[in-house]
Design a protein around this motif. Structure first.
Motif, PDB file in Angstrom:
ATOM      1  N   PHE A 151     -14.925  53.294  64.629  1.00  0.00           N
ATOM      2  CA  PHE A 151     -14.074  52.556  63.774  1.00  0.00           C
ATOM      3  C   PHE A 151     -14.493  51.310  63.497  1.00  0.00           C
ATOM      4  O   PHE A 151     -14.968  50.624  64.523  1.00  0.00           O
ATOM      5  CB  PHE A 151     -12.900  52.734  63.976  1.00  0.00           C
ATOM      6  N   LYS A 152     -14.627  50.863  62.036  1.00  0.00           N
ATOM      7  CA  LYS A 152     -14.841  49.266  61.658  1.00  0.00           C
ATOM      8  C   LYS A 152     -13.878  48.974  60.887  1.00  0.00           C
ATOM      9  O   LYS A 152     -13.645  49.701  59.683  1.00  0.00           O
ATOM     10  CB  LYS A 152     -16.277  48.991  61.494  1.00  0.00           C
ATOM     11  N   ASN A 153     -13.178  47.971  60.808  1.00  0.00           N
ATOM     12  CA  ASN A 153     -12.272  47.563  60.106  1.00  0.00           C
ATOM     13  C   ASN A 153     -11.121  48.555  59.839  1.00  0.00           C
ATOM     14  O   ASN A 153     -10.693  48.837  58.689  1.00  0.00           O
ATOM     15  CB  ASN A 153     -12.833  47.081  58.760  1.00  0.00           C
ATOM     16  N   SER A 154     -10.826  49.358  61.061  1.00  0.00           N
ATOM     17  CA  SER A 154      -9.910  50.246  60.924  1.00  0.00           C
ATOM     18  C   SER A 154     -10.240  51.594  60.119  1.00  0.00           C
ATOM     19  O   SER A 154      -9.215  52.338  59.860  1.00  0.00           O
ATOM     20  CB  SER A 154      -8.481  49.802  60.228  1.00  0.00           C
ATOM     21  N   GLN A 155     -11.617  51.551  59.728  1.00  0.00           N
ATOM     22  CA  GLN A 155     -12.086  52.904  59.055  1.00  0.00           C
ATOM     23  C   GLN A 155     -13.008  53.505  59.792  1.00  0.00           C
ATOM     24  O   GLN A 155     -13.770  53.018  60.396  1.00  0.00           O
ATOM     25  CB  GLN A 155     -12.521  52.444  57.656  1.00  0.00           C
ATOM     26  N   LYS A 156     -12.921  54.850  59.701  1.00  0.00           N
ATOM     27  CA  LYS A 156     -13.991  55.813  60.488  1.00  0.00           C
ATOM     28  C   LYS A 156     -15.455  55.418  59.665  1.00  0.00           C
ATOM     29  O   LYS A 156     -15.472  55.683  58.296  1.00  0.00           O
ATOM     30  CB  LYS A 156     -13.507  57.256  60.445  1.00  0.00           C
ATOM     31  N   VAL A 157     -16.291  55.187  60.453  1.00  0.00           N
ATOM     32  CA  VAL A 157     -17.645  55.015  59.824  1.00  0.00           C
ATOM     33  C   VAL A 157     -18.526  55.909  60.433  1.00  0.00           C
ATOM     34  O   VAL A 157     -19.811  56.152  59.603  1.00  0.00           O
ATOM     35  CB  VAL A 157     -18.306  53.452  60.279  1.00  0.00           C
ATOM     36  N   ASP A 158     -18.288  56.535  61.375  1.00  0.00           N
ATOM     37  CA  ASP A 158     -19.242  57.590  61.925  1.00  0.00           C
ATOM     38  C   ASP A 158     -18.514  58.798  62.977  1.00  0.00           C
ATOM     39  O   ASP A 158     -17.385  58.521  63.501  1.00  0.00           O
ATOM     40  CB  ASP A 158     -20.474  57.007  62.553  1.00  0.00           C
ATOM     41  N   ARG A 159     -19.248  59.738  63.198  1.00  0.00           N
ATOM     42  CA  ARG A 159     -18.761  60.625  64.079  1.00  0.00           C
ATOM     43  C   ARG A 159     -19.822  61.317  65.003  1.00  0.00           C
ATOM     44  O   ARG A 159     -20.944  61.508  64.494  1.00  0.00           O
ATOM     45  CB  ARG A 159     -17.603  61.569  63.549  1.00  0.00           C
ATOM     46  N   LEU A 160     -19.554  61.745  66.197  1.00  0.00           N
ATOM     47  CA  LEU A 160     -20.538  62.437  66.915  1.00  0.00           C
ATOM     48  C   LEU A 160     -19.625  63.683  67.672  1.00  0.00           C
ATOM     49  O   LEU A 160     -18.799  63.376  68.311  1.00  0.00           O
ATOM     50  CB  LEU A 160     -21.179  61.729  68.173  1.00  0.00           C
ATOM     51  N   ASP A 161     -20.024  64.824  67.295  1.00  0.00           N
ATOM     52  CA  ASP A 161     -19.554  66.202  67.919  1.00  0.00           C
ATOM     53  C   ASP A 161     -20.352  66.555  69.279  1.00  0.00           C
ATOM     54  O   ASP A 161     -21.720  66.930  69.152  1.00  0.00           O
ATOM     55  CB  ASP A 161     -19.351  67.355  67.161  1.00  0.00           C
ATOM     56  N   GLY A 162     -19.844  66.746  70.276  1.00  0.00           N
ATOM     57  CA  GLY A 162     -20.509  67.324  71.633  1.00  0.00           C
ATOM     58  C   GLY A 162     -20.729  66.149  72.496  1.00  0.00           C
ATOM     59  O   GLY A 162     -20.611  65.117  72.300  1.00  0.00           O
ATOM     60  N   ALA A 163     -21.214  66.720  73.818  1.00  0.00           N
ATOM     61  CA  ALA A 163     -21.493  65.924  74.884  1.00  0.00           C
ATOM     62  C   ALA A 163     -23.063  65.405  74.868  1.00  0.00           C
ATOM     63  O   ALA A 163     -23.844  66.158  75.428  1.00  0.00           O
ATOM     64  CB  ALA A 163     -21.398  66.734  76.183  1.00  0.00           C
ATOM     65  N   HIS A 164     -23.289  64.700  73.793  1.00  0.00           N
ATOM     66  CA  HIS A 164     -24.726  64.161  73.702  1.00  0.00           C
ATOM     67  C   HIS A 164     -24.783  62.681  74.066  1.00  0.00           C
ATOM     68  O   HIS A 164     -24.731  61.807  73.281  1.00  0.00           O
ATOM     69  CB  HIS A 164     -25.221  64.290  72.274  1.00  0.00           C
ATOM     70  N   ALA A 165     -25.133  62.437  75.403  1.00  0.00           N
ATOM     71  CA  ALA A 165     -25.212  60.918  75.816  1.00  0.00           C
ATOM     72  C   ALA A 165     -26.212  60.222  75.139  1.00  0.00           C
ATOM     73  O   ALA A 165     -25.765  58.924  74.584  1.00  0.00           O
ATOM     74  CB  ALA A 165     -25.205  60.895  77.410  1.00  0.00           C
ATOM     75  N   PRO A 166     -27.509  60.639  75.005  1.00  0.00           N
ATOM     76  CA  PRO A 166     -28.361  59.632  74.320  1.00  0.00           C
ATOM     77  C   PRO A 166     -27.964  59.376  72.902  1.00  0.00           C
ATOM     78  O   PRO A 166     -28.199  58.397  72.459  1.00  0.00           O
ATOM     79  CB  PRO A 166     -29.703  60.671  74.400  1.00  0.00           C
ATOM     80  N   GLU A 167     -27.566  60.518  72.135  1.00  0.00           N
ATOM     81  CA  GLU A 167     -27.050  60.117  70.765  1.00  0.00           C
ATOM     82  C   GLU A 167     -26.009  59.296  70.755  1.00  0.00           C
ATOM     83  O   GLU A 167     -25.816  58.314  69.730  1.00  0.00           O
ATOM     84  CB  GLU A 167     -26.515  61.574  70.182  1.00  0.00           C
ATOM     85  N   LEU A 168     -25.135  59.335  71.719  1.00  0.00           N
ATOM     86  CA  LEU A 168     -23.885  58.184  71.793  1.00  0.00           C
ATOM     87  C   LEU A 168     -24.229  56.799  72.120  1.00  0.00           C
ATOM     88  O   LEU A 168     -23.847  55.986  71.282  1.00  0.00           O
ATOM     89  CB  LEU A 168     -22.707  58.714  72.619  1.00  0.00           C
ATOM     90  N   THR A 169     -25.103  56.939  72.929  1.00  0.00           N
ATOM     91  CA  THR A 169     -25.797  55.391  73.314  1.00  0.00           C
ATOM     92  C   THR A 169     -26.384  55.011  72.061  1.00  0.00           C
ATOM     93  O   THR A 169     -26.334  53.798  71.900  1.00  0.00           O
ATOM     94  CB  THR A 169     -26.805  55.716  74.355  1.00  0.00           C
ATOM     95  N   LYS A 170     -27.181  55.799  71.501  1.00  0.00           N
ATOM     96  CA  LYS A 170     -27.890  55.281  70.258  1.00  0.00           C
ATOM     97  C   LYS A 170     -27.150  54.687  69.079  1.00  0.00           C
ATOM     98  O   LYS A 170     -27.252  53.731  68.620  1.00  0.00           O
ATOM     99  CB  LYS A 170     -28.727  56.380  69.502  1.00  0.00           C
ATOM    100  N   LYS A 171     -25.677  55.420  68.734  1.00  0.00           N
ATOM    101  CA  LYS A 171     -25.010  55.246  67.736  1.00  0.00           C
ATOM    102  C   LYS A 171     -24.133  53.969  68.087  1.00  0.00           C
ATOM    103  O   LYS A 171     -23.823  53.123  67.288  1.00  0.00           O
ATOM    104  CB  LYS A 171     -23.847  56.274  67.583  1.00  0.00           C
ATOM    105  N   VAL A 172     -23.766  53.814  69.466  1.00  0.00           N
ATOM    106  CA  VAL A 172     -22.883  52.597  69.860  1.00  0.00           C
ATOM    107  C   VAL A 172     -23.879  51.443  69.454  1.00  0.00           C
ATOM    108  O   VAL A 172     -23.344  50.397  68.921  1.00  0.00           O
ATOM    109  CB  VAL A 172     -22.468  52.640  71.408  1.00  0.00           C
ATOM    110  N   ALA A 173     -25.293  51.389  69.896  1.00  0.00           N
ATOM    111  CA  ALA A 173     -26.195  50.266  69.979  1.00  0.00           C
ATOM    112  C   ALA A 173     -26.444  49.987  68.296  1.00  0.00           C
ATOM    113  O   ALA A 173     -26.220  48.761  67.820  1.00  0.00           O
ATOM    114  CB  ALA A 173     -27.510  50.794  70.422  1.00  0.00           C
ATOM    115  N   ARG A 174     -26.583  51.175  67.642  1.00  0.00           N
ATOM    116  CA  ARG A 174     -26.689  50.597  66.003  1.00  0.00           C
ATOM    117  C   ARG A 174     -25.576  50.361  65.472  1.00  0.00           C
ATOM    118  O   ARG A 174     -25.740  49.055  64.694  1.00  0.00           O
ATOM    119  CB  ARG A 174     -27.066  52.307  65.486  1.00  0.00           C
ATOM    120  N   HIS A 175     -24.390  50.831  65.757  1.00  0.00           N
ATOM    121  CA  HIS A 175     -23.150  50.299  64.953  1.00  0.00           C
ATOM    122  C   HIS A 175     -22.709  48.993  65.535  1.00  0.00           C
ATOM    123  O   HIS A 175     -22.315  47.772  64.716  1.00  0.00           O
ATOM    124  CB  HIS A 175     -21.976  51.186  65.117  1.00  0.00           C
TER     125      HIS A 175
END
Length: 331
Positions: free
Chosen positions: A88-112
């Motif tokens: 979430f950014k500015n109270s709006q959903k901007v992205d999602r990740l389904d499943g236990a994918h630690a590398p993808e979660l790490t990448k998305k956190v860094a990107r956003h």
């Protein structure tokens, strides 16, 4: 709730009201919410990943919300399996990740958290994006890039497109361009088509709503797009795909609800071979099988194409010593 505490740890959200308050408090920065369940071991692992990310990204908010304990929030954001991560950014959903994918979660956190994914030279990695878009457009024989989802379109044009495809019984998968800003902007250039929705067949752009309306009017749409088999015929095939078939939430490797997990444990204990079907992956089957079997909940167990029942029935059969013979189709 102190801001420092929010930055240093993973917060636990206990109610819909608490969730809304957290969205307001973190409106100025990125908030990552883990929808989890205590019965899923992969969620515990991802909570550890979240805690580590919280230590690395002090300006990002991290929270966990027990999906089945706060159903109104899970339903609002169409969370039907765990683990699921919403950004979430500015109270709006901007992205999602389904499943236990630690590398993808790490990448998305860094990107956003950075605001944009920039290459060392200050430009977006165009080759990577092009390859990704090519994969997405080929992800299914018929791919619809739209605003929202087929169940919940978020613009009138996307809603009309879904209605046309459903009216013609066309089998399609979809991608919510609101869930990924990179795809939303990049696909316009990739396809040389400036608006949404966009329909792809076999990886080739068909066009937007006006083109599809023209194809419908000229009776060409049915010859271009793959037709979905009739639901009842599909369900008959699925229920007979093996001698024992379990329709459940998740898979043998990763049950996504407590009832499905208990059913797996019982069947595993019998030593009988069985196949599973994840109803969370196919909304048509998930809803249609309830009517087909006249059974409103999951999991559902079929033997030789005939419904045995749900978890309570299977527990009774186990307690009575009848389950092995039922699974062999002997009674």
């Amino acid at each position: 709730m102190a801001a420092g505490a929010a930055e240093a740890a993973v917060l636990e959200v206990g109610s819909a009201r608490h969730f809304e308050e957290l969205l307001r408090l973190r409106a100025g920065s990125l908030l990552v919410v883990h929808f989890w369940a205590p019965w899923a071991p992969q969620c515990a692992q991802m909570n550890e990943v979240m805690a580590e990310l919280a230590r690395e990204h002090a300006k990002v908010g991290f929270a966990k919300l027990e999906a089945e304990a706060v159903p109104e929030v899970s339903e609002k954001y169409e969370v039907s399996s765990v683990p699921t991560f919403l950004f979430f950014k500015n109270s709006q959903k901007v992205d999602r990740l389904d499943g236990a994918h630690a590398p993808e979660l790490t990448k998305k956190v860094a990107r956003h958290s950075a605001g944009a994914a920039l290459a060392p030279g200050g430009e977006h990695p165009k080759e990577d994006l092009t390859a990704r878009l090519r994969k997405l457009t080929h992800a299914a024989p018929c791919m619809l890039f739209m605003k929202g989802t087929p169940r919940e379109p978020r613009c009138g044009f996307s809603k009309q497109m879904v209605e046309i495809l459903n009216r013609h019984n066309i089998q399609f998968s979809s991608f919510d361009i609101f869930s990924d800003q990179e795809v939303r902007q990049g696909l316009k250039t990739f396809s040389n088509w400036p608006t949404y929705p966009q329909l792809y067949v076999s990886g080739e752009l068909i066009g937007g709503l006006d083109i599809v309306k023209e194809l419908e009017a000229s009776d060409e749409l049915d010859t271009i797009c793959p037709k979905a088999p009739k639901l009842e015929e599909r369900l008959k095939v699925l229920t007979n795909r093996a001698a024992v078939v379990l329709f459940m939430k998740g898979s043998k490797q990763e049950a996504k609800c407590g009832f499905s997990r208990q059913m797996l444990e019982i069947l595993d204990g019998t030593g009988v071979d069985f196949e599973t079907f994840d109803v969370l992956e196919d909304e048509e089957v998930r809803q249609g099988l309830k009517v087909f079997s006249n059974w409103p909940t999951y999991p559902q167990l079929y033997v030789k194409g005939e419904l045995v029942g749900g978890l309570d029935i299977v527990k009774e059969l186990k307690e009575n010593g009848e389950l092995p013979s039922v699974l062999r189709g002997e009674s």
